[in-house]
Motif scaffolding. Structure first.
Motif, PDB file in Angstrom:
ATOM      1  N   SER A 160       0.860  -1.192   0.000  1.00  0.00           N
ATOM      2  CA  SER A 160       0.000   0.000   0.000  1.00  0.00           C
ATOM      3  C   SER A 160       0.890   1.233   0.000  1.00  0.00           C
ATOM      4  O   SER A 160       1.928   1.269   0.664  1.00  0.00           O
ATOM      5  CB  SER A 160      -0.924   0.009   1.220  1.00  0.00           C
ATOM      6  N   ALA A 161       0.502   2.220  -0.776  1.00  0.00           N
ATOM      7  CA  ALA A 161       1.292   3.444  -0.903  1.00  0.00           C
ATOM      8  C   ALA A 161       0.371   4.564  -1.343  1.00  0.00           C
ATOM      9  O   ALA A 161      -0.833   4.345  -1.596  1.00  0.00           O
ATOM     10  CB  ALA A 161       2.426   3.237  -1.911  1.00  0.00           C
ATOM     11  N   THR A 162       0.925   5.757  -1.420  1.00  0.00           N
ATOM     12  CA  THR A 162       0.183   6.889  -1.976  1.00  0.00           C
ATOM     13  C   THR A 162       1.008   7.528  -3.078  1.00  0.00           C
ATOM     14  O   THR A 162       2.239   7.551  -3.022  1.00  0.00           O
ATOM     15  CB  THR A 162      -0.140   7.950  -0.908  1.00  0.00           C
ATOM     16  N   VAL A 163       0.309   8.034  -4.093  1.00  0.00           N
ATOM     17  CA  VAL A 163       0.939   8.772  -5.184  1.00  0.00           C
ATOM     18  C   VAL A 163       0.260  10.128  -5.262  1.00  0.00           C
ATOM     19  O   VAL A 163      -0.942  10.201  -5.546  1.00  0.00           O
ATOM     20  CB  VAL A 163       0.802   8.031  -6.528  1.00  0.00           C
ATOM     21  N   GLY A 218      10.358   5.170   2.205  1.00  0.00           N
ATOM     22  CA  GLY A 218       8.967   5.564   2.370  1.00  0.00           C
ATOM     23  C   GLY A 218       8.036   4.907   1.371  1.00  0.00           C
ATOM     24  O   GLY A 218       8.461   4.211   0.436  1.00  0.00           O
ATOM     25  N   THR A 219       6.761   5.133   1.551  1.00  0.00           N
ATOM     26  CA  THR A 219       5.729   4.649   0.634  1.00  0.00           C
ATOM     27  C   THR A 219       4.900   5.811   0.088  1.00  0.00           C
ATOM     28  O   THR A 219       3.832   5.601  -0.464  1.00  0.00           O
ATOM     29  CB  THR A 219       4.809   3.634   1.331  1.00  0.00           C
ATOM     30  N   THR A 220       5.400   7.024   0.281  1.00  0.00           N
ATOM     31  CA  THR A 220       4.735   8.218  -0.218  1.00  0.00           C
ATOM     32  C   THR A 220       5.450   8.672  -1.489  1.00  0.00           C
ATOM     33  O   THR A 220       6.560   9.212  -1.439  1.00  0.00           O
ATOM     34  CB  THR A 220       4.753   9.345   0.826  1.00  0.00           C
ATOM     35  N   TYR A 221       4.831   8.417  -2.638  1.00  0.00           N
ATOM     36  CA  TYR A 221       5.436   8.750  -3.925  1.00  0.00           C
ATOM     37  C   TYR A 221       4.947  10.124  -4.386  1.00  0.00           C
ATOM     38  O   TYR A 221       3.754  10.436  -4.280  1.00  0.00           O
ATOM     39  CB  TYR A 221       5.079   7.705  -4.974  1.00  0.00           C
ATOM     40  N   THR A 222       5.882  10.909  -4.873  1.00  0.00           N
ATOM     41  CA  THR A 222       5.538  12.221  -5.416  1.00  0.00           C
ATOM     42  C   THR A 222       6.087  12.337  -6.832  1.00  0.00           C
ATOM     43  O   THR A 222       7.136  11.773  -7.158  1.00  0.00           O
ATOM     44  CB  THR A 222       6.102  13.361  -4.550  1.00  0.00           C
ATOM     45  N   THR A 223       5.389  13.087  -7.658  1.00  0.00           N
ATOM     46  CA  THR A 223       5.767  13.228  -9.062  1.00  0.00           C
ATOM     47  C   THR A 223       7.074  13.987  -9.204  1.00  0.00           C
ATOM     48  O   THR A 223       7.257  15.056  -8.619  1.00  0.00           O
ATOM     49  CB  THR A 223       4.663  13.948  -9.831  1.00  0.00           C
ATOM     50  N   ASN A 224       7.977  13.425  -9.990  1.00  0.00           N
ATOM     51  CA  ASN A 224       9.202  14.118 -10.367  1.00  0.00           C
ATOM     52  C   ASN A 224       9.085  14.659 -11.785  1.00  0.00           C
ATOM     53  O   ASN A 224       9.448  15.804 -12.054  1.00  0.00           O
ATOM     54  CB  ASN A 224      10.406  13.166 -10.250  1.00  0.00           C
ATOM     55  N   THR A 225       8.559  13.833 -12.701  1.00  0.00           N
ATOM     56  CA  THR A 225       8.444  14.226 -14.105  1.00  0.00           C
ATOM     57  C   THR A 225       7.181  13.618 -14.710  1.00  0.00           C
ATOM     58  O   THR A 225       6.805  12.495 -14.362  1.00  0.00           O
ATOM     59  CB  THR A 225       9.662  13.738 -14.912  1.00  0.00           C
ATOM     60  N   ILE A 226       6.527  14.362 -15.596  1.00  0.00           N
ATOM     61  CA  ILE A 226       5.347  13.881 -16.325  1.00  0.00           C
ATOM     62  C   ILE A 226       5.598  14.029 -17.832  1.00  0.00           C
ATOM     63  O   ILE A 226       6.069  15.076 -18.288  1.00  0.00           O
ATOM     64  CB  ILE A 226       4.082  14.680 -15.948  1.00  0.00           C
ATOM     65  N   PHE A 227       5.287  12.959 -18.569  1.00  0.00           N
ATOM     66  CA  PHE A 227       5.236  13.026 -20.025  1.00  0.00           C
ATOM     67  C   PHE A 227       3.791  12.800 -20.445  1.00  0.00           C
ATOM     68  O   PHE A 227       3.169  11.835 -20.013  1.00  0.00           O
ATOM     69  CB  PHE A 227       6.147  11.968 -20.653  1.00  0.00           C
ATOM     70  N   ARG A 228       3.270  13.679 -21.286  1.00  0.00           N
ATOM     71  CA  ARG A 228       1.864  13.576 -21.688  1.00  0.00           C
ATOM     72  C   ARG A 228       1.769  13.180 -23.155  1.00  0.00           C
ATOM     73  O   ARG A 228       2.380  13.785 -24.030  1.00  0.00           O
ATOM     74  CB  ARG A 228       1.127  14.882 -21.451  1.00  0.00           C
TER      75      ARG A 228
END
Length: 303
Positions: A160-163, A218-228
């Protein structure tokens, strides 16, 4: 007078066949000097300049020091300032003018490039594309799909984690074993079967490929880079026009240079809906393009 005595001592130790010894009556070489100790704390040989500065020394344990001042050498070869090598060939990468091979020999050789190469042989998916707060993990598991891993990447799963604050189960992640700058390059294709659940009359679905990090434990993931990228409608698997199909292989790419600053940092990739037409049923997947032998790949190179 001291010079005469020293020369006399050497001559007295000389054997008839021209071998000279210091602290030994039986020299085994043309010049054989036996030290009085065998540790790194004492010196067997020393050369000084006219001001008393030590230029060259050999410790009783065999360590050689060059231009290191009055300190004792701490390695087999201990040198202060640059070492000049003449007559080495002038080479460009990936060749290194001076390297060390597996046997420990210093020589010209190809500089080693650390990389991770993953080639996916099975599809993954059955996910929805309708909610901007839903993240679908792109899995990478240790197995035959790993075609090379000289970077030493590790594998793991967070049950279990969060993004970005949203809950996600069974997040498959990679660990970067050592700090450095790494170039991540991923390519895969997406499609959805059947007609969309809702339509915005755009004829396409906007889709994010997210590169996220979670520190070292940790299990708390945060965005570093987005490709659309976009999934374009009205195409069959083969590319023919089909008014109710999103089945064509639509490229989804990610290219990011990431600087890792700690050992064993965790990184993971996700698919995230942005807008346009939507599918609230689990009919979307990553597929294999026609005439391809894989469902996508990830290549990471340590720069």
């Amino acid at each position: 007078m001291k010079k005469i005595i020293f020369i006399g001592l050497i001559l007295a130790s000389a054997e008839s066949f021209g071998q000279y010894g210091i602290n030994t009556a039986t020299p085994s070489a043309t010049f054989d000097m036996v030290s009085k100790g065998n540790t790194a704390a004492t010196k067997a040989f020393e050369i000084n300049d006219s001001s008393g500065q030590e230029l060259l020394k050999i410790s009783d344990n065999g360590n050689l020091g060059v231009n290191i001042g009055n300190s004792l050498p701490t390695n087999v070869l201990h040198v202060k300032a640059d070492i000049k090598h003449e007559n080495l060939p002038v080479l460009l990468p990936p060749y290194s003018p001076l390297g060390v091979d597996a046997s420990g020999a210093a020589k010209v050789q190809i500089a080693g490039t650390k990389y991770f190469y993953y080639k996916r042989t099975t599809s993954f998916g059955n996910f929805t594309l309708s909610n901007v707060n839903t993240y679908t993990n792109v899995p990478f598991t240790n197995g035959t799909d790993v075609k090379g891993n000289t970077t030493g990447f590790g594998f793991g799963t967070d049950a279990s984690a969060t993004v970005n604050g949203q809950s996600v189960s069974n997040v498959s992640y990679l660990t970067i074993p050592e700090p450095g700058v790494y170039l991540f390059e991923m390519y895969q294709t997406a499609y959805c079967t059947g007609s969309p659940t809702s339509s915005s009359n755009t004829g396409q679905i906007a889709l994010n490929t997210v590169f996220a990090t979670a520190g070292t434990s940790g299990t708390t993931y945060t965005t570093n880079t987005i490709f659309r990228d976009y999934i374009v409608a009205r195409r069959s698997v083969g590319g023919a026009v089909n008014s109710a199909s999103y089945a064509y292989a639509n490229p989804q790419k990610l290219i990011v240079a990431y600087q890792s600053t700690s050992q064993n940092e965790k990184v993971a990739l996700f698919i995230n809906y942005v807008g346009g037409d939507s599918y609230n049923t689990q009919t979307c997947q990553m597929n294999m393009p026609n005439n391809s032998d894989n469902y996508g790949y990830l290549i990471v190179t340590k720069l």
